[in-house]
Design an enzyme around this catalytic site. Sequence first.
Site, PDB file in Angstrom:
ATOM      1  N   HIS A 185      45.618  18.103  49.017  1.00  0.00           N
ATOM      2  CA  HIS A 185      45.464  19.022  50.160  1.00  0.00           C
ATOM      3  C   HIS A 185      46.767  19.282  50.896  1.00  0.00           C
ATOM      4  CE1 HIS A 185      42.728  20.724  53.395  1.00  0.00           C
ATOM      5  NE2 HIS A 185      42.087  21.040  52.292  1.00  0.00           N
ATOM      6  N   HIS A 285      40.041  29.158  43.326  1.00  0.00           N
ATOM      7  CA  HIS A 285      39.696  28.439  44.547  1.00  0.00           C
ATOM      8  C   HIS A 285      38.563  29.182  45.243  1.00  0.00           C
ATOM      9  CE1 HIS A 285      40.558  27.486  48.930  1.00  0.00           C
ATOM     10  NE2 HIS A 285      40.554  26.268  48.407  1.00  0.00           N
TER      11      HIS A 285
END
Length: 382
Positions: A185, A285
């Site tokens: 992340h 994504h």
Amino acid sequence: MKIVSFETFIVPPRWGFIKLVTDTGIVGWGEPVLEGRTHTVHAAVEELMDYVIGKDPRDIEDLWNVLYRASFYRGGPIMMSALSGIDQALWDIKGKDLGVPVYQLLGGKCRDEIRTYSWIGGDRPDDVASMAAQRMALGFTAIKMNGTEEMNYIDDHSKVDAVLERVQAVRDATHPDMGIGIDFHGRVHKAMAKVLMRELAPLRPMFVEEPVLPEHLDAIHEIAQYGAIPIATGERLLSRWDFKPLLQRGGIDIIQPDLSHAGGITEVRKIAAMAEAYDVALAPHCPLGPVALSSCIQIDAVALNAVIQEQSIGIHYNQGCDVLDYLKNKEVFTFKDGYCPLPAGPGLGVDIDEAYLREMAKVGHRWRNPVWRQRDGSFAEW
């Protein structure tokens, strides 16, 4: 056919929709959204629609070029997210006008279904073993989890040990072939990314995602040398021009463009083809809503290098309002043995529950991601 009007909707949990209306009555749906900045994106949509109203929605390539190039200042997350949602809606209209799924207009399908993964844990990963076992019981063959909490430039190895323990717990609760995606992340800096890559390699993850921030993608090739784990990134890249140097430098194995941020269906089709030329896989994504998910699957249908699709049904962000809540045809996203079939309906194949959407638009949202701090009080990447 002409575009005659549009509406935008900001709805929970953190999404935005656009409805394009034509003079023939055909309606197209898109998701112009940027998590935490959706109101700003919709202001950009209002400006960009000056170029779209009165135009033929079927001239998608020309409209895309006008929306992108007819401004001295180009790109960026706000404009590209606005453009992405408009582009999705244009493809939805075109498919509905011709009575075929969007993927038929992109060359036709090269697969019948796409493997998917399910999120487990939360922002601070917890209870991952039991959640992984639950997903496996539902038929999923792959999961993704956040790997770490806050992590400093140089940090304690106890944090590394905690990551290893969580991943091992997932492996023990599932089976050796369970795909485990580990999302760093952007929370991890280069030095600790090297350590984690080395230590995680024996656990055979499916991939490590965003090992460093996009500002440091030049370090990917260096990090890749420390562990034989596929590296995935790209959710914060916004166009083929952003992906170009990443692919040229090498070290990346999976690209993850977001269909609501990276220029929509039109642009991600080109990005996927670029990646295939570099023998790089595609895994779009998508922690977003049903229009974004269907847009991703239209690309998965035609891109030979597509390997797996993110979907956010049941993700921790979606409590109270989930992906299927906004659909009349909830059966369009069914998961069997870890795969999702291609939407069969015309356009994007999703039938938006407009009455529910309008009710949720009265609620709206003002979602912001957390602001984290290191122990010394300095800013920590979330």
